[in-house]
Design a protein around this motif. Structure first.
Motif: not given
Length: 429
Positions: A67-91
């Protein structure tokens, strides 16, 4: 008598070492919100000028688990494919959205300027109300390109904008290099984003740089996180770490505190990264400056720098356990506590070594203080150390919010009639 003196010195050394290594952390009264996290990392204002109030939260998940969390660090290997993106409380199901992922730190965070940005993902006309992975419901004008930072710790910033009514953005031509989200949003009448989130990544093989590296590199990484390098001081190699304490608590890099928690001058200690590096015949004295680079507002710092404290001729000849108490000397500008009128301000401590007693005079004004010129005119050279904390008025924690602009008109350039997006694909950043 000699034994008593030795014991006393040892006791002082233990106290000072405890202060520098394991001192109690100052507990701030400021509640930490997502917007403050964006401000502390300079996503606001480097990438966007704020978010719509009330802001939605973006949930971004890579590979189903990261998960992406306001500045956490992920590796380039973990981010090779497009992520799933959602909006809390819905759009809003009656609206369309635009999703942007950009890197404001190309080619390297230590030299990136206001026009340094690279586009990694651009999806327009996203259908509101989707229950899962909203990005797949839109039109990808710039397909997902994974992070590949050449050097340094980069910020990768997701921004979700609400398009005006049901107006659509056509198949326009965009360039990945030099892509500026603020300019794009202004061009298409998007206003401020309704949600922002971000992560950090480093080059492959260097993802533990901040924890498995030499102390000077760790210090630089902390200063880069808050954009102290290069916005306040140019890149330098630290020879010391500054320990700053207010009252009974020591601050950490970038900590957010209220102005009321910093009303009196702090205790400052300089701890050498290696024995003898900060107190020797080369640097018999210190200069300490405290500045605010974000006045009057981080989005328009027209009064920067504001000088909050300036001392010269601080003696360094009494170190204990490789630690110098940064006290004494000549005060050229008395301490002024934080008083940010709006937004989150960085209060930056910069320590210089002096080769001899200084004849520096007090600056004419606190406002528009030129730290670089002061250092140059007084032959101070590069800093020995730097540190910063953040502060804001507690009753203005929503200063980066703005109401939604429901009357904005979506401006569509003539290129919108193109049959396909033309996206140059230079080397990823």
């Amino acid at each position: 008598m000699a034994g008593g003196t030795t014991s006393a010195v040892l006791a002082v050394a233990i106290v000072l070492l405890a202060r520098s290594v394991s001192a109690q952390q100052l507990v701030s009264s400021v509640p930490i919100t997502p917007v403050l996290q964006l401000q502390a990392a300079r996503v606001i204002p480097d990438v966007v000028n704020g978010v719509v109030s009330p802001a939605e939260n973006l949930t971004i998940i890579y590979g189903g688990v990261n998960s992406v969390g306001y500045g956490n660090e992920l590796t380039v290997n973990q981010t090779q494919a497009a992520p799933i993106v959602n909006v809390i409380n819905g759009s809003d199901p009656a609206s369309l959205y635009t999703l942007i992922l950009s890197d404001p730190d190309v080619p390297d965070p230590s030299v990136a300027g206001p026009n340094s940005s690279y586009l990694h993902y651009l999806v327009v006309n996203i259908t509101g109300g989707a229950s899962s992975n909203i990005a797949v419901t839109g039109v990808p004008l710039a397909p997902y390109q994974p992070p590949a930072p050449p050097s340094g710790l980069h910020r990768y910033v997701f921004q979700l904008y609400k398009q005006n009514a049901t107006a659509r953005i056509g198949n326009i031509s965009v360039s990945r290099s030099g892509f500026l989200p603020k300019t794009f949003a202004a061009t298409y009448g998007l206003g401020l984003p309704v949600a922002v989130n971000f992560f950090r990544a480093q080059p492959a093989g260097a993802n533990n740089l901040t924890t498995n590296s030499t102390p000077d590199v760790v210090e630089v990484q902390e200063l880069l996180r808050g954009r102290v390098i290069p916005q306040v001081v140019p890149p330098f190699t630290p020879l010391a770490r500054l320990n700053v304490s207010y009252g009974n608590g020591t601050l950490s890099y970038g900590q957010i505190i209220a102005p009321a928690e910093a009303t009196s001058p702090p205790a400052v200690y300089a701890q050498g990264i290696a024995p003898g590096t900060i107190y020797n015949s080369t640097f018999p004295y210190f200069t300490l400056a405290v500045v605010d680079p974000d006045a009057p507002d981080p989005t328009t710092p027209t009064s920067s720098l504001i000088l909050h404290y300036l001392k010269v001729n601080i003696p360094t000849n009494t170190p204990t356990a490789n630690i110098v108490n940064v006290t004494g000397g000549n005060v050229l500008q008395t301490y002024a506590p934080p008083g940010p009128p709006t937004g989150l301000h960085r209060y930056t401590f910069v320590l210089y070594g002096q080769g001899r007693l200084s004849n520096a005079t007090a600056p004419a004004s606190r406002s528009l203080f030129n730290l670089t010129s002061f250092a140059l005119n007084n032959t101070l050279g590069s800093p020995l150390a730097a540190f910063y904390f953040n502060s804001l008025r507690v009753n203005t924690t929503t200063a980066a919010f703005a109401p939604a602009n429901t009357n904005a008109t979506l401006v569509t350039p003539t290129a919108t009639n193109a049959t396909a997006a033309k996206v140059p694909a230079p080397a990823p950043k």
